[in-house]
Design an enzyme around this catalytic site. Structure first.
Site, PDB file in Angstrom:
ATOM      1  N   LYS A   1       0.798  -1.232   0.000  1.00 41.04           N
ATOM      2  CA  LYS A   1       0.000   0.000   0.000  1.00 41.04           C
ATOM      3  C   LYS A   1       0.829   1.281   0.000  1.00 41.04           C
ATOM      4  O   LYS A   1       0.348   2.341  -0.416  1.00 41.04           O
ATOM      5  CB  LYS A   1      -0.934   0.002   1.207  1.00 41.04           C
ATOM      6  CG  LYS A   1      -2.123  -0.947   1.091  1.00 41.04           C
ATOM      7  CD  LYS A   1      -3.193  -0.380   0.177  1.00 41.04           C
ATOM      8  CE  LYS A   1      -4.492  -1.147   0.261  1.00 41.04           C
ATOM      9  NZ  LYS A   1      -5.557  -0.545  -0.536  1.00 41.04           N
TER      10      LYS A   1
ATOM     11  N   SER B   1       0.658  -9.863  -0.500  1.00 41.32           N
ATOM     12  CA  SER B   1       0.454  -8.414  -0.405  1.00 41.32           C
ATOM     13  C   SER B   1       0.725  -7.790   0.946  1.00 41.32           C
ATOM     14  O   SER B   1       0.885  -6.574   1.040  1.00 41.32           O
ATOM     15  CB  SER B   1      -0.981  -8.078  -0.831  1.00 41.32           C
ATOM     16  OG  SER B   1      -1.910  -8.702   0.033  1.00 41.32           O
TER      17      SER B   1
END
Length: 503
Positions: free
Chosen positions: A51, A305
């Site tokens: 992110k 992720s």
């Protein structure tokens, strides 16, 4: 295609704060699924999540005057850390609105970077509404977690790196899907250059907003989003991300909690890294796809992720991982309530490792035991159940019974009013294949086992809690058994917990 994402991704500014994460070969998992699986290790970013790429690429493009007024965002945690790091690097104020369900580790990480945390609502959507209101009141810039071209382009640098790092044929790239920013960015880059490479999204079955939206041809809003994979717990995907996914994504695969837990274990066994549930989604999806399509020797890439997870969640994940891999069968078996029947039942299981056994005397004729056994696959579990049925033991398969797995396994017990002269002992013995059967063989056949609890925790020692009906005239024989046991044991007959709940 609206917006030139190829250009946006090529010119994205992410490497002031992000690293080019490695693409690692998962050897053990590759061998099991008969395909070459590589992990894009975004869990190795400074904030342990991808992110930071999109957040920084958005914020670094704001003018000094706008940055001075600060930024606001809403996030379940990983985007929050990306914004906090970007704000720290760009010397601007950041306010992060997080759902109250956000893991404490993520809140602490955000505050450690100097951002202000506001907790509001039980879901991302409630936090999002609060953040928009705050941004308006403070005249600050709202940094969207996924529905912004600059954020999407920042995440798209992952696709750029994958194509640079991997040479040769590539069958598919798997990405977790929450709001859709990551998969949109990756798809926008990869499909522009290599349209034959499949881009496959993965969502939890109870947070499938993109799956349902693509199926219905419009953005739908979930009434509720499951929170186990909190990083993708989004009720409605973005406008721009939906447009890109509709145009570029090949399909969305849905996986359940057990499959996610199994994928976390798979990655740990290959890398010794522990992914958060949303971080392991892509691995779970790749496994489903490889089995469903019956493909072999293809190159698959799964984007790992993130790795922001509270340590105390590992207990639950460990419990469910074997079920997700279908390597544990959970059953309720009815056996005759008579001395020696428990031992005979264990003998029927052969060399299979018993991972859990719960039993409490309740009926003078029948004993109902809760048992979990290690198996190689679902087929072996079904074969075992049929074998027990042929032997006259009624067996109920509880492997897919959510209530049994979450609750009943911990509640088997209660007071047994017909039990007489019960002694309760806790035993410890080296835990290896066959050790439980060896332990049972060391006990006298004529002592009725009135309570038994054993759980294999993957430790060096097995621990069993055993209740036995030992008449007063056999106490000397029982003490002789204890002296010959050869391992640690403790008399729990006077334990207040036993007296309160089981005695």
């Amino acid at each position: 295609m609206k917006n030139n994402y190829l250009e946006k991704i090529l010119t994205a500014r992410v490497y002031d704060v992000a690293v080019e994460s490695p693409l690692e070969f998962a050897s053990n998992l590759s061998a099991r699924i008969h395909n070459r699986l590589l992990l894009k290790r975004e869990d190795m970013q400074p904030v342990f999540s991808f992110k930071v790429r999109g957040a920084y690429n958005k914020m670094v493009r704001l003018s000094p005057a706008i940055l001075k007024r600060g930024v606001v965002t809403a996030s379940a945690g990983n985007h929050a850390q990306g914004v906090a790091l970007a704000a720290q690097r760009l010397h601007c104020r950041a306010t992060i609105v997080m759902p109250v369900t956000t893991p404490q580790i993520k809140k602490q990480a955000v505050e450690a970077r100097g951002a202000t945390v506001v907790t509001h609502g039980d879901s991302y959507d409630e936090a999002y509404a609060c953040a928009l209101k705050l941004a308006k009141e403070e005249q600050a810039t709202f940094v969207h977690p996924y529905d912004d071209p600059d954020v999407i382009a920042g995440q798209g640098t992952i696709g750029m790196e994958i194509l640079r790092q991997h040479t040769g044929a590539l069958h598919a790239i798997f990405a977790p899907v929450g709001g859709g920013g990551l998969i949109s960015g990756v798809a926008a880059y990869v499909k522009r250059l290599y349209p034959e490479i499949k881009i496959i999204g993965v969502e939890p079955v109870d947070a499938d907003s993109m799956y349902q939206s693509l199926r219905k041809g419009r953005r739908i809003k979930l009434a509720q989003a499951g929170l186990f994979a909190d990083g993708v717990a989004v009720k409605q995907v973005g406008v721009e991300t939906f447009r890109l996914c509709r145009e570029l994504v090949d399909e969305i695969i849905l996986v359940d909690t057990d499959a996610i837990c199994a994928a976390i274990k798979d990655v740990f066994e290959d890398t010794r890294a522990i992914l958060e549930p949303s971080g392991a989604l892509s691995v779970a999806g790749a496994k489903v796809y490889a089995m469903r399509e019956n493909i072999r020797d293809e190159n698959l890439i799964a984007i790992a992720s993130g790795a922001n997870m509270n340590f105390d969640r590992l207990r639950h994940i460990s419990e469910r991982a074997e079920l997700g891999e279908q390597r544990e069968a959970v059953m309720a078996v009815t056996i005759p309530e008579e001395p020696g029947s428990f031992k005979k039942f264990c003998a029927m299981l052969g060399t299979k490792s018993i991972t859990e056994f719960n039993y409490r005397y309740a009926d003078p004729k029948e004993a109902h035991v809760f048992v979990a056994v290690s198996v190689r696959n679902r087929g072996e579990a079904e074969k075992l159940i049929k074998s027990l049925e042929r032997s006259g033991l009624h067996t109920e398969d509880l492997t897919d019974n959510e209530m049994a797995k979450l609750h009943i396994r911990h509640l088997v017990g209660g007071r047994a009013h017909d039990v007489k002269n019960e002694l309760l002992y806790r035993f410890e013995f080296p835990d290896r294949p066959g050790s439980l059967m060896k332990f049972l063989n060391s006990m006298s056949h004529h002592w009725n086992i009135s309570l038994f609890h054993y759980r294999n925790h993957g430790a060096d020692y097995g621990r069993a809690l055993v209740g036995m009906e030992v008449p007063p005239e056999e106490k000397i024989e029982f003490k002789a058994f204890l002296s010959q046991f050869g391992n640690h044991y403790w008399d729990e007959s006077g334990n207040p917990a036993y007296k309160l709940f089981l005695g």
